[in-house]
Write a protein that holds these residues in place. Sequence first.
Motif, mmCIF file in Angstrom:
data_model
loop_
_atom_site.group_PDB
_atom_site.id
_atom_site.type_symbol
_atom_site.label_atom_id
_atom_site.label_comp_id
_atom_site.label_asym_id
_atom_site.label_seq_id
_atom_site.Cartn_x
_atom_site.Cartn_y
_atom_site.Cartn_z
ATOM 1 N N TYR A 1 10.116 3.261 7.443
ATOM 2 C CA TYR A 1 9.785 3.061 8.851
ATOM 3 C C TYR A 1 10.007 4.332 9.658
ATOM 4 C CZ TYR A 1 10.433 1.587 13.660
ATOM 5 O OH TYR A 1 10.365 1.499 15.018
ATOM 6 N N VAL A 2 11.121 5.022 9.425
ATOM 7 C CA VAL A 2 11.375 6.296 10.106
ATOM 8 C C VAL A 2 10.267 7.297 9.758
ATOM 9 C CG1 VAL A 2 12.941 8.282 10.206
ATOM 10 C CG2 VAL A 2 13.868 5.958 10.288
ATOM 11 N N GLY A 3 9.862 7.322 8.485
ATOM 12 C CA GLY A 3 8.771 8.206 8.086
ATOM 13 C C GLY A 3 7.463 7.842 8.759
ATOM 14 N N ALA B 1 -0.083 7.888 4.136
ATOM 15 C CA ALA B 1 1.282 7.420 4.385
ATOM 16 C C ALA B 1 1.274 6.162 5.244
ATOM 17 C CB ALA B 1 2.103 8.518 5.055
ATOM 18 N N LEU B 2 0.415 6.111 6.251
ATOM 19 C CA LEU B 2 0.356 4.932 7.117
ATOM 20 C C LEU B 2 -0.230 3.728 6.383
ATOM 21 C CD1 LEU B 2 -0.710 6.445 10.556
ATOM 22 C CD2 LEU B 2 1.564 5.744 9.783
ATOM 23 N N ILE B 3 -1.207 3.966 5.503
ATOM 24 C CA ILE B 3 -1.730 2.868 4.689
ATOM 25 C C ILE B 3 -0.622 2.304 3.801
ATOM 26 C CG2 ILE B 3 -3.273 2.339 2.763
ATOM 27 C CD1 ILE B 3 -5.294 4.284 4.009
ATOM 28 N N ALA B 4 0.181 3.196 3.201
ATOM 29 C CA ALA B 4 1.285 2.745 2.353
ATOM 30 C C ALA B 4 2.296 1.935 3.155
ATOM 31 C CB ALA B 4 1.959 3.954 1.702
ATOM 32 N N PHE C 1 4.267 -4.021 -5.737
ATOM 33 C CA PHE C 1 3.643 -3.051 -6.641
ATOM 34 C C PHE C 1 2.551 -2.268 -5.926
ATOM 35 C CE2 PHE C 1 0.349 -2.072 -9.869
ATOM 36 C CZ PHE C 1 1.085 -1.165 -10.624
ATOM 37 N N ILE C 2 1.750 -2.946 -5.090
ATOM 38 C CA ILE C 2 0.711 -2.251 -4.332
ATOM 39 C C ILE C 2 1.345 -1.202 -3.413
ATOM 40 C CG2 ILE C 2 -1.013 -2.545 -2.501
ATOM 41 C CD1 ILE C 2 -1.711 -5.241 -3.739
ATOM 42 N N THR C 3 2.450 -1.555 -2.774
ATOM 43 C CA THR C 3 3.152 -0.593 -1.919
ATOM 44 C C THR C 3 3.628 0.596 -2.734
ATOM 45 O OG1 THR C 3 3.890 -2.404 -0.480
ATOM 46 C CG2 THR C 3 5.078 -0.316 -0.315
ATOM 47 N N TRP C 4 4.158 0.326 -3.921
ATOM 48 C CA TRP C 4 4.617 1.416 -4.784
ATOM 49 C C TRP C 4 3.457 2.337 -5.145
ATOM 50 C CZ3 TRP C 4 3.571 3.420 -9.564
ATOM 51 C CH2 TRP C 4 4.525 4.280 -10.123
ATOM 52 N N VAL C 5 2.314 1.751 -5.517
ATOM 53 C CA VAL C 5 1.137 2.555 -5.874
ATOM 54 C C VAL C 5 0.669 3.384 -4.680
ATOM 55 C CG1 VAL C 5 -1.298 2.432 -6.545
ATOM 56 C CG2 VAL C 5 0.382 1.000 -7.712
ATOM 57 N N ALA C 6 0.683 2.791 -3.485
ATOM 58 C CA ALA C 6 0.223 3.507 -2.293
ATOM 59 C C ALA C 6 1.101 4.714 -2.008
ATOM 60 C CB ALA C 6 0.199 2.560 -1.097
ATOM 61 N N TYR C 7 2.424 4.527 -2.062
ATOM 62 C CA TYR C 7 3.317 5.668 -1.815
ATOM 63 C C TYR C 7 3.252 6.678 -2.953
ATOM 64 C CZ TYR C 7 5.574 4.118 2.472
ATOM 65 O OH TYR C 7 5.824 3.782 3.783
ATOM 66 N N ALA C 8 3.087 6.200 -4.184
ATOM 67 C CA ALA C 8 2.939 7.120 -5.304
ATOM 68 C C ALA C 8 1.672 7.954 -5.146
ATOM 69 C CB ALA C 8 2.904 6.340 -6.625
ATOM 70 N N GLY C 9 0.571 7.315 -4.706
ATOM 71 C CA GLY C 9 -0.659 8.058 -4.460
ATOM 72 C C GLY C 9 -0.498 9.099 -3.364
ATOM 73 N N TYR C 10 0.226 8.730 -2.323
ATOM 74 C CA TYR C 10 0.483 9.671 -1.222
ATOM 75 C C TYR C 10 1.268 10.880 -1.723
ATOM 76 C CZ TYR C 10 3.335 11.489 2.659
ATOM 77 O OH TYR C 10 4.008 12.299 3.544
ATOM 78 N N LEU C 11 2.348 10.642 -2.449
ATOM 79 C CA LEU C 11 3.172 11.753 -2.940
ATOM 80 C C LEU C 11 2.421 12.585 -3.967
ATOM 81 C CD1 LEU C 11 6.581 9.878 -3.311
ATOM 82 C CD2 LEU C 11 5.875 11.414 -1.468
ATOM 83 N N HIS C 12 1.639 11.918 -4.825
ATOM 84 C CA HIS C 12 0.858 12.643 -5.843
ATOM 85 C C HIS C 12 -0.198 13.523 -5.176
ATOM 86 C CE1 HIS C 12 -1.123 13.440 -9.663
ATOM 87 N NE2 HIS C 12 -2.278 13.106 -9.101
ATOM 88 N N CYS D 1 1.040 -1.461 3.831
ATOM 89 C CA CYS D 1 1.240 -2.351 2.676
ATOM 90 C C CYS D 1 2.650 -2.916 2.678
ATOM 91 C CB CYS D 1 0.978 -1.593 1.375
ATOM 92 S SG CYS D 1 -0.749 -1.098 1.125
ATOM 93 N N TRP D 2 3.626 -2.075 3.016
ATOM 94 C CA TRP D 2 5.012 -2.564 3.073
ATOM 95 C C TRP D 2 5.162 -3.624 4.161
ATOM 96 C CZ3 TRP D 2 9.018 -3.200 6.399
ATOM 97 C CH2 TRP D 2 10.265 -3.448 5.843
ATOM 98 N N LEU D 3 4.557 -3.398 5.326
ATOM 99 C CA LEU D 3 4.646 -4.367 6.416
ATOM 100 C C LEU D 3 4.017 -5.700 6.022
ATOM 101 C CD1 LEU D 3 3.897 -2.398 9.715
ATOM 102 C CD2 LEU D 3 6.057 -3.403 8.994
ATOM 103 N N PHE D 4 2.858 -5.637 5.385
ATOM 104 C CA PHE D 4 2.217 -6.892 4.961
ATOM 105 C C PHE D 4 3.053 -7.583 3.897
ATOM 106 C CE2 PHE D 4 -0.632 -9.473 2.367
ATOM 107 C CZ PHE D 4 -1.204 -10.271 3.354
ATOM 108 N N ASN D 5 3.654 -6.798 3.016
ATOM 109 C CA ASN D 5 4.513 -7.377 1.986
ATOM 110 C C ASN D 5 5.663 -8.144 2.619
ATOM 111 O OD1 ASN D 5 5.572 -7.827 -0.631
ATOM 112 N ND2 ASN D 5 6.945 -6.094 -0.383
ATOM 113 N N TYR D 6 6.148 -7.661 3.753
ATOM 114 C CA TYR D 6 7.272 -8.327 4.410
ATOM 115 C C TYR D 6 6.809 -9.472 5.306
ATOM 116 C CZ TYR D 6 11.109 -9.137 7.633
ATOM 117 O OH TYR D 6 12.066 -9.731 8.408
#
Length: 370
Positions: free
Chosen positions: A220-222, A333-336, A306-317, A339-344
């Motif tokens: 969230y800070v990011g 980063a915002l898309i990732a 898992f989708i959130t993990w893939v999104a952040y992994a794609g961003y970092l990659h 995904c976290w917000l929707f997951n919650y």
Amino acid sequence: MTLAAATNENLADLSNTLIYSAMAVYTLAFFAYITEWIFGSRSKVGRTAAALTAAGAAATKAPAVTVRNAGGTAVLERPKVVVRAAAGARDVPDGPGAHGGDEKGDLYGRIAVSLTVLAFLIEFGGVLTRALSVQRAPWGNMYEFNITFSTVAVGVYLTLLALKKDIRWLGLPLITSVLLDLGVAVTVLYTASDQLVPALHSYWLYIHVSTAILCGAVFYVGAVSTVLYLFRDSYENKIAGGGTPGRFAGSVLERLPAAASLDKFSYRVNAAVFPLWTFTIIAGAIWAGDAWGRYWGWDPKETWSFITWVAYAGYLHARATAGWKGRKAAYLALIAFGCWLFNYYGVNIFVSGKHSYADVGLSALRSVGF
């Protein structure tokens, strides 16, 4: 009513009082941050950019200079005017923060931080008494998750300040969103203290959920710094193109660090917490094996984690290998984070699954007019 039950009820009432008290102090901090931005002079970034923009406008209107030298002539090109900090450079220096080096602005900023610390301690007390009222970790429903999440997010901000990181500019947007988060928690998501469902009676609750909350707070800070980067980058692009930003945009965005600094900060924050998010998913899978006899079943919560993990992994990659920096990386980063917000929120409220034990559903939303 037994003595123990009466004590738990009193602790629950105390928790509610502390949460509302924290909201009141956060509101005072909010106004103090606004006052800091109002009275604080423009940061060095803003002053430098404004001066260079004026110089650039004058240079644009001036013709090239022709100089005669030893019977020949030479044409001197107009000087190149730098109005923004390039990635990895310091063409335009970062300022000290929203107060812009002004003593009055700095005073209000220190007051704002002090109020933030006080509100954080009060909210932490509210979370702690909520836990004592049910004699368990305060993460059994979305209300408890929300108040803990906002507490940890503010804690991350204060920790970075204590480590001498110059991020006081983050205070105003952070506290604004924390107030919104707590407002939703005490109105839409509030759930009375109760015991956990059987599946949650495990030491993995402390491991898996605590790391999930910490990861979400750091993500969230990011995300907040990423949104600020996008606004600041548009502002710098407009100045670089010879445009004149509006008064409101200038007064706000000139008090932020350079866009390159915001971009770097959000990247480092997301990269630092990503391994912990990986561990969170692994811990959840181990807990699922103990609770339900299988490690992974593509439950909606598991799927979106898992989708959130893939999104952040794609961003970092993309940042590490493809050289994606700036706006393209910010959008990823915002898309990732989306995904976290929707997951919650989305999965917990609107999707049925094995994780549907938050005691908040569509009926609760409709009861408050949604």
